[in-house]
Design an enzyme around this catalytic site. Structure first.
Site, PDB file in Angstrom:
ATOM      1  N   ARG A 325       9.573 -55.509 -38.866  1.00  0.00           N
ATOM      2  CA  ARG A 325       9.994 -56.901 -39.093  1.00  0.00           C
ATOM      3  C   ARG A 325      10.210 -57.165 -40.578  1.00  0.00           C
ATOM      4  O   ARG A 325      11.120 -57.914 -40.959  1.00  0.00           O
ATOM      5  CB  ARG A 325       8.986 -57.875 -38.501  1.00  0.00           C
ATOM      6  N   GLU A 728       5.890 -69.384 -36.629  1.00  0.00           N
ATOM      7  CA  GLU A 728       5.837 -68.519 -37.804  1.00  0.00           C
ATOM      8  C   GLU A 728       6.836 -68.848 -38.915  1.00  0.00           C
ATOM      9  O   GLU A 728       6.484 -68.778 -40.094  1.00  0.00           O
ATOM     10  CB  GLU A 728       6.046 -67.064 -37.370  1.00  0.00           C
TER      11      GLU A 728
END
Length: 777
Positions: A325, A728
C-alpha cells in the site's frame, strides 16, 4: 455528478434513513457507562486470570528457565510453555513465523515466553515476573537503517517500475536528493488487548475478545487447540478503539487464553496492562527513505525514485501488504511518468509491526509531499503551485504507476475550494509579513492534498456477509461481519437497513459480531467496513422487502402507476397505507420468510503482486487541509493555530459520524507526525511504553479553530448509496501540520534552505532543524 442507482427502490418523498446525521447507536450507553466491553462481561464461576512472562532480551537463546518460583507464587493455578500447546504454536496472519510462545529463541524485548494462570489478575502478573531465565545473548538489529545495511528482511524486497527512471533523471534539468525518517506510532486504543475464553462441551471454545478480525481469531485459536474451526466461536460486541492494532495482534491474546482454558477446562481471562500491551504488540511501521527526483523549471516531476525501508520487526505479520500500500500511495495526487518505487520490509529485533490506520498509505504519500516541498523551496515558489503542476489530470496523465486509470479525479476542484474558503493566499502574505518582524516566533502555513485508494490489497478479502431478521412485531435484528470499534459502522449499517425497509432506527438493533452467525469474515480494516457490510446488509434487507412487496400486492392488489413503497414505518400499496408491523404479521401467517442472509463482493478488482500492476482499488477518496502553526525557535515548542479540512466522503451515509471521523483522524495523524515518539534503548527495550513516556495529543494540542467540511461528490462507483470511506484517508490531512512546521523553520533562513526535518517533529527535532537552517543560511 453521477446519481446513485437504486434498483427496485422507491422512496416516500421527504423520508429517508441514510444521508442524515444520526447519533451513534451506543451513544447513550457510552455516556452512561453501560456499554459492555469484554472486561465488563460478568465472569463465570471458576474464572481464573492469565498473564504472560515477557523476554528481557532483544535477541537471545534461552539456555534454561526455572519456573519453581512462579509455581509457588501466591494464587498460581498453572503455568504453560510452548511445549504445552497441542496444536500449532503460531499466530502469524499470513506467514507462519510468529510463535504464540517462544520455543527457545527470543527475538525482541517483550516476546511472550510462558503463560501463568492465577486466581487474580494481580497475582498472575506478579508470578510472571518471578521466573529465573538464563539467556545466551545474540546480535540484534534494531533500526530499519541497520536492517537495510545488513540486507535483513522478513520478505523479499518489492519494486514497482514504470518508464525509464534513469534516462529521465539524467535528462532532467534539475534534481533533488535526500533522506527522510518517519517514525512509527502506537495505536493507543483506550481499551487494551483482552480475551475471555470459556470452554464449551465437546472440546468447544467460546472466546470473547476485543478484535477487529473475529474470523482470524477463530482460526488461530482452532489451530492452537488442534480442533476444527466449527469448535471455536468468537464474539465481539464492541471495542474501545482498534486503529489496526486489533486486526492481527489480538490473536496472541485470544490464543493464550484459549490454550489455558482448554487445559484447565475452566474460563480464563487474559487482560493486558498498558505497559505489557505496548511492550508486546506491534505499531505503525516507521520508514526510512532515500530519494532522488528530477524535475524541470516549472516544478514538474520528470523522474522519481524512492527506496523505502520499513521496520517490520521480528516477523512478517502484515508488513507485506503495508509495504504494498505504501508503494501504491507514493504518487498521492500526482502523476509520475518515470518511476522506481522500492520497498524492503526490514527484519529487526523489535515488536512485529502491524496494521495502523492508513496501513502504509500515509507513509508512502508523505515521501512525495516532502519531495515537492523541497522542489518548491529550491525554485522559490509556493508549494501549492508546485502541487498543482503535478496533479493528476482527468482525461490524460491519469494512469497510476501500478496501471489503474483514475476516473473520479476531483482533486483540482477540491483544492481550489479549500484554497478559497481558507483564504490561503491572504494568510500566506500575512504570515510572511509577521515573520519579517518576529525574530523568535515564526509562523508557517501549508496546504496538502490526499488521494487514497479504497479496498483491501488482497482481492479476496473484499467480501462481506450479513443476516437480517424481521420479527412478528415488526422489529428488526441485524448481524454483520464488521466490528464496532467506535467508528459507527453499526449505526451506518442500521441506517442502510432502515432505509431499505422504510422503518425508523428505533425499530432496529445490531447484535455482536459472531463467527457462528456470519462466517469467514474479513477484518474490519482498509476503510471497507461500511462499504462491504453495508452492501451485504442492504442485500439481505432487499430480499425481505421484495418478499413483503409480493405479499402486499397479493393482499391489496397493484397499481401499475404507483409501485409499492416502504417509508415512515408503513407500506404504501394501491392506495392503502399499511403499518409495517401489520404487513409483517400477515406475511408471517402466510408463511413468508422474514429473515434473509446477504452477501457482497466488490466487483472489478484485480492485482498481480509479481508485476505490482492491476486495479487494486474500487475508488479513491480525496481531501485537502490547510494548517497554520507558530513555532518558538528557541525552545522548539509549537502550536497549531487553525486547521481547515475538506474531505470527500461521497454522498455521506451519516455526516455527523463522518465529520467526527475526520476530526479524530486529523488529531491522531498530527500526533504521529509531531509528538508520538517511539524510543528503544541500546538494548532494544521500548522505553516509551506508558502514557507517562509516550505523548499522544491532548485537548491542549487541538487547535481552537478547527474547520471540517465534507465535499459534495457522489461516488462514481456503485458503493453503498454512493458514499465513500472515511476511516483511514483523513489521517493524511495533518500532513499540512508537519509541512507548516517545516515552513516556519524554513523562514528562519529566508526559505533558502530545506530544513532536514524528520517525523515526529518533536521539540528536539525542530531545534535540530532550526540550527541546521541557521548554519546553512
Amino acid at each position: 455528478m453521477n446519481q446513485p442507482t437504486a434498483p427496485n427502490r422507491v422512496r416516500e418523498a421527504g423520508w429517508q434513513a441514510v444521508g442524515i446525521p444520526r447519533k451513534h447507536e451506543s451513544a447513550e450507553l457510552h455516556v452512561l457507562g453501560q456499554a459492555t466491553y469484554t472486561d465488563d462481561i460478568p465472569e463465570l464461576q471458576g474464572t481464573v486470570h492469565a498473564a504472560l512472562c515477557l523476554s528481557s532480551k532483544a535477541h537471545a537463546n534461552i539456555k534454561s528457565i526455572d519456573l519453581a518460583p512462579v509455581r509457588t507464587s501466591g494464587g498460581v493455578v498453572a503455568v504453560y510453555t510452548a511445549a504445552d500447546i497441542v496444536g500449532t504454536n503460531d499466530c502469524g496472519p499470513i506467514i507462519h513465523d510468529d510463535p504464540i510462545l517462544s520455543a527457545g529463541e527470543v527475538l525482541y524485548v517483550g516476546q511472550p515466553i510462558f503463560i501463568v494462570v492465577a486466581d487474580t489478575h494481580d497475582n498472575a502478573r506478579r508470578a510472571a515476573r518471578r521466573a529465573v531465565i538464563d539467556y545466551e545473548e545474540l546480535p540484534a538489529i534494531l533500526t530499519p537503517q541497520e536492517a537495510k545495511a545488513a540486507q535483513s528482511y522478513v520478505l523479499p524486497p518489492m519494486a514497482l517500475k514504470r518508464g525509464d527512471f534513469q534516462t529521465a533523471f539524467d535528462l532532467a534539468p534539475r534534481v533533488v536528493k535526500g533522506k527522510l525518517f518517519v517514525g512509527g506510532q502506537e495505536q493507543f486504543y483506550l481499551e487494551g488487548q483482552i480475551a475471555y475464553a470459556i470452554p464449551k462441551e465437546d472440546h468447544g471454545m467460546l472466546v470473547q475478545c476485543s478484535t477487529q478480525h473475529p474470523s482470524e481469531m477463530q482460526h488461530v485459536v482452532a489451530h492452537a487447540l488442534g480442533v476444527h474451526s466449527h469448535k471455536v466461536q468468537v464474539e465481539c460486541r464492541r471495542m474501545g478503539g482498534g486503529f489496526g492494532g486489533k486486526e492481527s495482534q489480538s490473536a496472541l491474546w485470544a490464543a493464550a487464553a484459549g490454550i489455558a482454558a482448554a487445559k484447565l477446562k475452566r474460563p480464563v481471562k487474559l487482560r493486558a496492562d498498558r505497559d505489557d500491551d505496548m511492550l508486546v504488540t506491534g505499531k505503525r511501521h516507521c520508514f526510512y527513505y532515500e530519494y532522488e527526483v528530477g524535475y524541470d523549471d516549472t516544478g514538474k516531476i520528470l523522474a522519481a525514485k524512492v527506496d523505502m525501508t520499513l521496520r517490520a520487526g521480528y516477523s512478517a505479520d502484515l508488513s507485506g501488504p503495508v509495504a504494498t500500500r505504501a508503494v501504491c500511495h507514493f504518487d498521492n495526487t500526482y502523476y509520475l511518468s518515470d518511476v522506481e518505487i522500492l520497498a524492503g520490509c526490514g527484519k529487526t529485533n523489535t515488536q512485529s509491526n502491524t496494521a495502523f490506520r492508513g496501513f502504509g498509505g500515509p507513509q508512502g504519500a508523505i515521501a512525495i509531499e516532502y519531495i515537492i516541498d523541497d522542489i518548491a523551496r529550491n525554485l522559490g515558489r509556493d508549494a501549492l503551485d508546485i502541487r498543482r503542476v503535478n496533479f493528476y489530470g482527468r482525461a490524460e496523465r491519469n494512469i497510476t504507476p501500478y496501471g489503474q486509470e483514475i476516473v473520479d479525479n476531483v482533486i483540482e476542484a477540491l483544492t481550489a475550494d479549500l484554497e478559497r474558503s481558507s483564504a490561503y493566499r491572504a494568510r500566506r502574505a500575512a504570515i510572511d509579513a509577521f515573520n519579517q518582524t518576529s525574530p523568535v516566533l515564526k509562523k508557517g502555513l501549508a496546504l496538502t492534498p490526499l488521494k487514497f485508494g479504497i479496498a483491501f490489497n488482497v482481492t479476496h478479502l473484499n467480501q462481506a456477509g450479513a443476516l437480517v431478521h424481521v420479527y412478528v412485531d415488526g422489529s428488526v435484528l441485524v448481524n454483520h461481519g464488521g466490528t464496532e470499534m467506535g467508528q459507527g459502522i453499526n449505526t451506518k449499517v442500521m441506517q442502510v437497513v432502515a432505509h431499505e425497509l422504510g422503518v425508523s432506527m428505533e425499530n432496529l438493533r445490531v447484535t455482536a459480531t459472531d463467527t457462528s452467525k456470519v462466517s469467514n469474515t474479513s477484518a474490519t480494516a482498509a476503510s471497507t467496513g461500511a462499504d462491504l457490510n453495508g452492501k451485504a446488509a442492504q442485500d439481505a434487507a432487499r430480499q425481505i422487502r421484495e418478499r413483503l412487496t409480493a405479499h402486499a400486492i397479493k393482499l391489496y392488489g397493484a397499481d401499475d402507476g404507483q409501485p409499492v413503497r416502504f417509508a415512515d414505518n408503513a407500506v404504501h400499496v394501491n392506495g392503502h397505507v399499511v403499518p409495517f408491523p401489520e404487513l409483517v404479521q400477515k406475511a408471517y401467517l402466510a408463511r413468508v420468510q422474514l429473515w434473509s442472509d446477504g452477501f457482497y463482493a466488490t466487483p472489478g478488482l484485480h492485482w498481480d503482486p509479481k508485476t505490482m500492476n492491476g486495479h487494486p482499488f474500487s475508488y479513491y477518496a480525496y481531501g485537502a487541509a490547510v494548517s497554520e502553526v507558530v513555532v518558538d525557535t528557541l525552545t522548539g515548542e509549537w502550536k497549531l493555530l487553525r486547521a481547515d479540512a475538506l474531505y470527500d466522503a461521497g454522498r455521506s451515509l451519516n455526516p455527523a459520524i463522518d465529520i467526527g471521523q475526520v476530526e479524530g483522524a486529523f488529531i491522531q495523524g498530527m500526533g504521529w507526525l509531531t509528538t508520538e515518539q517511539l524510543w528503544w534503548n541500546g538494548a532494544g527495550k521500548l522505553m516509551t511504553h506508558a502514557p507517562s513516556t509516550y505523548k499522544i495529543p491532548g485537548i491542549s494540542d487541538c487547535p481552537e479553530d478547527l474547520r471540517v467540511t465534507l465535499y459534495q461528490n457522489d461516488n462514481v462507483e456503485d458503493s453503498i448509496h454512493r458514499s465513500k470511506a472515511v476511516g483511514e484517508p483523513p489521517l493524511l490531512l495533518p500532513f499540512s501540520v508537519f509541512f507548516a512546521i517545516r515552513d516556519a523553520i524554513s523562514s528562519v533562513g529566508g526559505h533558502r534552505v530545506n530544513p532536514p526535518l524528520n517525523a515526529p517533529a518533536t521539540s528536539e527535532e525542530i531545534l535540530r532543524a532550526v540550527s541546521i537552517v541557521e548554519l546553512g543560511a
